[in-house]
Design a protein around this motif. Sequence first.
Motif, PDB file in Angstrom:
ATOM      1  N   LEU A 763       5.302   2.043   9.447  1.00 38.23           N
ATOM      2  CA  LEU A 763       4.364   1.129  10.101  1.00 38.23           C
ATOM      3  C   LEU A 763       3.559   0.325   9.078  1.00 38.23           C
ATOM      4  N   ASP A 764       3.194   0.929   7.945  1.00 40.87           N
ATOM      5  CA  ASP A 764       2.465   0.190   6.910  1.00 40.87           C
ATOM      6  C   ASP A 764       3.289  -0.973   6.371  1.00 40.87           C
ATOM      7  N   ARG A 765       4.581  -0.743   6.236  1.00 36.68           N
ATOM      8  CA  ARG A 765       5.447  -1.841   5.770  1.00 36.68           C
ATOM      9  C   ARG A 765       5.519  -2.938   6.825  1.00 36.68           C
ATOM     10  N   PHE A 766       5.663  -2.535   8.101  1.00 37.34           N
ATOM     11  CA  PHE A 766       5.817  -3.510   9.177  1.00 37.34           C
ATOM     12  C   PHE A 766       4.555  -4.364   9.342  1.00 37.34           C
ATOM     13  N   LEU A 767       3.389  -3.724   9.332  1.00 38.63           N
ATOM     14  CA  LEU A 767       2.152  -4.456   9.589  1.00 38.63           C
ATOM     15  C   LEU A 767       1.606  -5.131   8.336  1.00 38.63           C
TER      16      LEU A 767
END
Length: 826
Positions: A763-767
Amino acid sequence: MKGAFADNERIFSQHVQNHLLPDHTYSVVSGGDPLSIPDLTWEQLRQFHATYYHPSNARFFTYGSFPLEQHLKQIHEEALSKFQRVEPHTAVPAQKPWAEPREFQIACAPDPLAQGSSGQTTVSVSFLLPDITDTFEAFTLNLLSSLLISGPNSPFYKALIESGLGTDFSPDIGYNGCTREAYFSVGLQGIAEKDVQTVRDIVDRTLDDVIENGFEDDRIEALLHKIEIQMKHQSVSFGLALTSYVASCWNHDGDPVELLQLGSQVARFRTCLEENPKFLQEKVKQYFKNNQHKLTLSMKPDDMYSEKQMQLEAEKLKQKVNSLSLEDKQQIYKKGLELQAQQSQPQDASCLPALKVSDIEPRIPFTEVEVALAAGDTPIQYCAQPTNGVVYFRAFSSLNTLPEELRPYVPLFCNVLTKLGCGGLDYRELAQQVELKTGGLAAAPHVLPDDAHLDTYEQGVLFSSFCLDRNLPDMMRLWSDIFNDPCLEEEGHFRVLVKMAAQELSNGVPDAGHLYAAIRAGRTLAPAGDLQETFGGMDQVALMKRVAEETEAGPALRKLQRIQAHVLSCDSLRCSVNATPQQMSRAQDAVESFLQSLSRSKKERKPACPHVVEKSAPEASGGRSGVTRRLVTDPTFRPCQMKTHFLLPFPVNYVAECVRTAPYAAPDHASLKILARLMTAKFLHAEIREKGGAYGGGARLSYGGIFTLYSYRDPRSTETLQSFLRAVDWARSGWFTQQDIDEAKLSVFSAVDAPVAPSDKGLDRFLYGLSDEVKQAHREQLFAVRHEDLVDVSNRYLGAGRSTHGVALLGPDNASIARDPSWIIR
């Protein structure tokens, strides 16, 4: 406790319990009534602690893959063997049932964010239910409660919320199983005093109607589906959630293992329904219609409530002081000096078990993701995880083309988008499909700072949902209908949703005042700050209250329709999917089908922001390029200082001071993160909580580089700001040891290394576009922080005149602030 009772909802809930269960322990405030606490003596407190905070009165809970024998051995050696068993006599007797219903009325402070007090009365009707140790009856009544109140298809939502009499359900609505005997409450807040009896009549009529007509089969199936998906959904706090779930029943000598056997409870429930189609109707008749243990509680605002509480407090203090002899006063003064000296001494933590920094894993486990393009150029991030048969979907849509005047309405747009209906479904049908096919559909505005530049950020709306893998096509069809054909014209239910949202925001201020203060204090320190205040600060609370009080819904709905055109399309959209490897191919087909159904702008819209740049995330672990973020930057931005005091009739304050520092990728960010934990544990906790009497306080560093000093439920205000200054002087002086630094690092790493649920992997990569490599570099920077680094960043960022500061305060009138022209009074 004064801070806790600054919240009208808390006051109401407390009185419901006290009046409904008046014969024993539940008739008093467990944390202590503020006016009664001064009557407590030291000996009473000491004896209470020795009796009840004792291993004989404890329940031990362990969770994880560790050998149980070692846990039991440690519990025996370090706790049980050091005490003699006592009998604390903590069994709660049964409440004697009433022969007839009872009524009570209480007062509260007016809502400071509402116009006038004519519509600020709250009323609820409550019923005493059976002992919670009867686990199947408790399961049945909990499910029955959800059928009665949850969602727009429930009888009480239709009868009470849609009546237009109030703004939201009353506090503590539904089934409460925290006491030995459970209870059920239902009512309304935000009503006129004259409508109290009307609400009571509606409650009675609704129960009669349920007894007559029962519930639709689809509603029962939707709730059972909710239980199924909750059992499969994996949370990082699963063990703690189990503890919380079994605690009340277990503490009253119920069987915790039986309580956890939800599968058998559901099967037994289905059998009861098959054998007796009126099973639930008979429960309503038994526990509600024919139940004389029924409480009606109403609460209305009193303009003099706060003054009366202060007067009672002053009289109590005067009485206590007058009863003291000269010798008593001298003794108190002496004890006060001893306490102050003891609070100023460093605590010996050598007796506590602790890790060493060297015990921390030097590297993080990398998460593999793959990114593919679909429907032209829309990136989709795929992250294969053991999700236990659940598929998690997210989509992020940029707000860069949205006109400035529409931005304050984005949170309202997100709030109502999935609740007003779509395609051929009205809002009731949509709610039913969401419950039957998904774990929920949500939309929320987000402001995502850049990891490398303080003046760069991304703005957008995050859509999220999850479902059992068998329901994935149905979930994506719902999203397709919401994106392509949302119902943003239905004024009746829109007004209901607006009133509920405004009431929830207003009620939430006393619980989260420090967060509101921090958002306001950081408003002028970075370009994203103003947008964060617009989306989630006191400005948003005030806007929602204004919209809720408007007589016409049309103007607000027309703004939402304009927002729709900028957000609900394939333009500037990116998606992510977390699912098991076996489901990934099917998930890919479903998401691509959803994207192909979306519209695209015929001509490219110009960004409403002056400078938009595209930034691709570093290459994904799977070898493909990452998703592209559309960042906003303003090279003309100049941070400035602002001090704001929100005048609110609370007996406590919420204080925040923010400082502009360094972005995530900068080495200084790691030093500042360690410094925040160090200042909290070694200075601010003692100064603000132990000496100052606040409920809490400390320092923290945001991902966006804003360093915040704060206090929570604080009897002081300007004095706390002085404590912040002394904290900075303490840090600049370097009055801390290597052990202090190591403890701060361990605290930081406990958050950095906190478990991540399979649903949130990647999720950190996506956001944020954060690759594992960037996070590993930050980890190494944290390990490398030294004493001189902490002193250096304290001087360069926190020292007076070094960086721009912002200050905000929520709380009562303050004479010194009122005389200071540098403060803005709101």
